[in-house]
Design a protein around this motif. Sequence first.
Motif, PDB file in Angstrom:
ATOM      1  N   ALA A 135       0.827  -1.213   0.000  1.00 47.89           N
ATOM      2  CA  ALA A 135       0.000   0.000   0.000  1.00 47.89           C
ATOM      3  C   ALA A 135       0.861   1.262   0.000  1.00 47.89           C
ATOM      4  CB  ALA A 135      -0.959   0.007   1.196  1.00 47.89           C
ATOM      5  N   ARG A 136       1.981   1.220  -0.720  1.00 48.40           N
ATOM      6  CA  ARG A 136       2.854   2.400  -0.848  1.00 48.40           C
ATOM      7  C   ARG A 136       2.533   3.047  -2.194  1.00 48.40           C
ATOM      8  NH1 ARG A 136       8.200  -0.858   0.380  1.00 48.40           N
ATOM      9  NH2 ARG A 136       9.231   0.893  -0.649  1.00 48.40           N
ATOM     10  N   PHE A 137       1.415   3.781  -2.205  1.00 49.71           N
ATOM     11  CA  PHE A 137       0.835   4.215  -3.469  1.00 49.71           C
ATOM     12  C   PHE A 137       1.640   5.305  -4.158  1.00 49.71           C
ATOM     13  CE2 PHE A 137      -3.102   2.730  -1.167  1.00 49.71           C
ATOM     14  CZ  PHE A 137      -3.133   1.516  -1.827  1.00 49.71           C
ATOM     15  N   ALA A 138       2.293   6.174  -3.402  1.00 51.97           N
ATOM     16  CA  ALA A 138       3.097   7.220  -4.041  1.00 51.97           C
ATOM     17  C   ALA A 138       4.247   6.600  -4.829  1.00 51.97           C
ATOM     18  CB  ALA A 138       3.626   8.196  -2.997  1.00 51.97           C
ATOM     19  N   GLU A 139       4.951   5.655  -4.211  1.00 48.17           N
ATOM     20  CA  GLU A 139       6.039   4.973  -4.907  1.00 48.17           C
ATOM     21  C   GLU A 139       5.508   4.119  -6.054  1.00 48.17           C
ATOM     22  OE1 GLU A 139       9.013   3.232  -2.018  1.00 48.17           O
ATOM     23  OE2 GLU A 139       7.500   4.010  -0.629  1.00 48.17           O
ATOM     24  N   LEU A 140       4.332   3.553  -5.858  1.00 47.11           N
ATOM     25  CA  LEU A 140       3.716   2.750  -6.915  1.00 47.11           C
ATOM     26  C   LEU A 140       3.488   3.592  -8.163  1.00 47.11           C
ATOM     27  CD1 LEU A 140       2.266   0.215  -8.002  1.00 47.11           C
ATOM     28  CD2 LEU A 140       0.187   1.070  -6.882  1.00 47.11           C
ATOM     29  N   GLY A 141       2.991   4.811  -7.984  1.00 43.43           N
ATOM     30  CA  GLY A 141       2.758   5.677  -9.130  1.00 43.43           C
ATOM     31  C   GLY A 141       4.015   5.931  -9.927  1.00 43.43           C
ATOM     32  N   ALA A 142       5.136   6.147  -9.227  1.00 41.54           N
ATOM     33  CA  ALA A 142       6.408   6.385  -9.918  1.00 41.54           C
ATOM     34  C   ALA A 142       6.856   5.141 -10.680  1.00 41.54           C
ATOM     35  CB  ALA A 142       7.466   6.812  -8.904  1.00 41.54           C
ATOM     36  N   ALA A 143       6.712   3.977 -10.045  1.00 38.64           N
ATOM     37  CA  ALA A 143       7.144   2.734 -10.688  1.00 38.64           C
ATOM     38  C   ALA A 143       6.311   2.437 -11.928  1.00 38.64           C
ATOM     39  CB  ALA A 143       7.056   1.578  -9.689  1.00 38.64           C
ATOM     40  N   VAL A 144       5.011   2.624 -11.839  1.00 40.99           N
ATOM     41  CA  VAL A 144       4.145   2.383 -12.999  1.00 40.99           C
ATOM     42  C   VAL A 144       4.455   3.371 -14.111  1.00 40.99           C
ATOM     43  CG1 VAL A 144       1.762   2.412 -13.826  1.00 40.99           C
ATOM     44  CG2 VAL A 144       2.309   1.321 -11.649  1.00 40.99           C
ATOM     45  N   GLY A 145       4.698   4.613 -13.741  1.00 36.84           N
ATOM     46  CA  GLY A 145       5.020   5.623 -14.745  1.00 36.84           C
ATOM     47  C   GLY A 145       6.266   5.297 -15.537  1.00 36.84           C
ATOM     48  N   ARG A 146       7.205   4.606 -14.903  1.00 31.25           N
ATOM     49  CA  ARG A 146       8.434   4.198 -15.603  1.00 31.25           C
ATOM     50  C   ARG A 146       8.220   2.969 -16.485  1.00 31.25           C
ATOM     51  NH1 ARG A 146      10.565   4.996 -10.336  1.00 31.25           N
ATOM     52  NH2 ARG A 146      10.514   2.734  -9.993  1.00 31.25           N
TER      53      ARG A 146
END
Length: 411
Positions: A135-146
């Motif tokens: 549930a680390r959604f901020a980091e998830l957004g960065a990873a998906v964006g890459r």
Amino acid sequence: MTADDRRAFGARNAQLRKQRGMNQEQLAAAINRTASWVSQVERGVQPVVRLDVLRLLADELGVSVQTLRPDAPSAPAAAPVLGKEAPNDLDRVRLLLSGHPALDVLLGVDRSVDARDPTGLAADVDEIWDLTHAARFAELGAAVGRTLPVLERAARTVAPEDRPGIHLLLSRTYQALAAAFVRQDEDDAAWVAADRAIRAAEQSGEPLQVCAGIYRLAHVFIRLRRLDQAEHTASAALAALRARSGGEDPETLSVLGSLHLVLALAAARGGRRERARKEMAEARAVAARLGADRNDFNLEFGPTNVEIQAVSTAVELGDAGEALDLGRQIDPSGLSAERRSRLLIDLGRAHAQRRQLGEAVDALLSAEELAPETVRTHVAARATIRELVLIAGRSAPGELLRLAERADAVE
């Protein structure tokens, strides 16, 4: 922005918002963002580096950009950013779901192939799921964006023999996004992500991945209160799986059991006690056949997860005593932080139903320690916190009031 800068910015934002008499949902709606994004900003998780977003915030809060961020330059409207940090919130991921994911490739404008190693892409998708489970959604957004744009391009440019593997990675990525968006009550984005996951799974030639995507879609329908669609979707998948020969392998059992669990949840949300208990019994039987906790298709299905879902089902049906009795027998230590926090949230809800204030607060605080984003964006958790504040009245303990403040659950 440094971590201290983000925290100071977030504190100023929260103070100004409260002075305007706004909650996080109202501010988010006014600037076309999500409450989760506002929460991340105010807790110093999400940096705000784009000048246009700063202006939106400042205008809505009735202050200058420099009041929000003293180091902001007096730049013209065309200035795009204040820094080089990449955006890392799920709102940015919503844009990746908008429109066609690789239209330039489809139209022949750009046929270049990303040279990234498929093994590295698989590791990136594993990281995306790790962040989702945590549930680390901020980091998830960065990873998906890459990763997601690379996968979408690769699915259209790599050699035909390599495409099934890329489509499988795409399906797994979209399933992670569907799960994350459901948890943040972003149901429209979750629906798009689940639908794309199903399509990519079909192109990968992995039918069980298709069923896993259907499981994610059924959860979207439950969140949308479209319980008939959730039941139809999951029941159709179950019927097809039962008709499939050789259905005793662990992966098939994991999907079968998970579909029974989603049907139990749909029935409980609809107040259909007998159907909910029937589906829970079916899930328990499948888990017994499986014999161990597994994480096939990131479903985390097994005997422990079934009992966690039994707690949730009992809470939905208003059977707080049963939920607490079940919860005392569960050892969730082998499951993800998100799943463990969900159990604690449900136990907190059960204690709240019984007006056990101290026990409810302890459970919710433990859940927050495990997965802060889950507690602060989970609708039922925030509703329970509000209810506890009302129950306690003027004698509300400080830790409850501070929790309500962090979750923006103050009326």
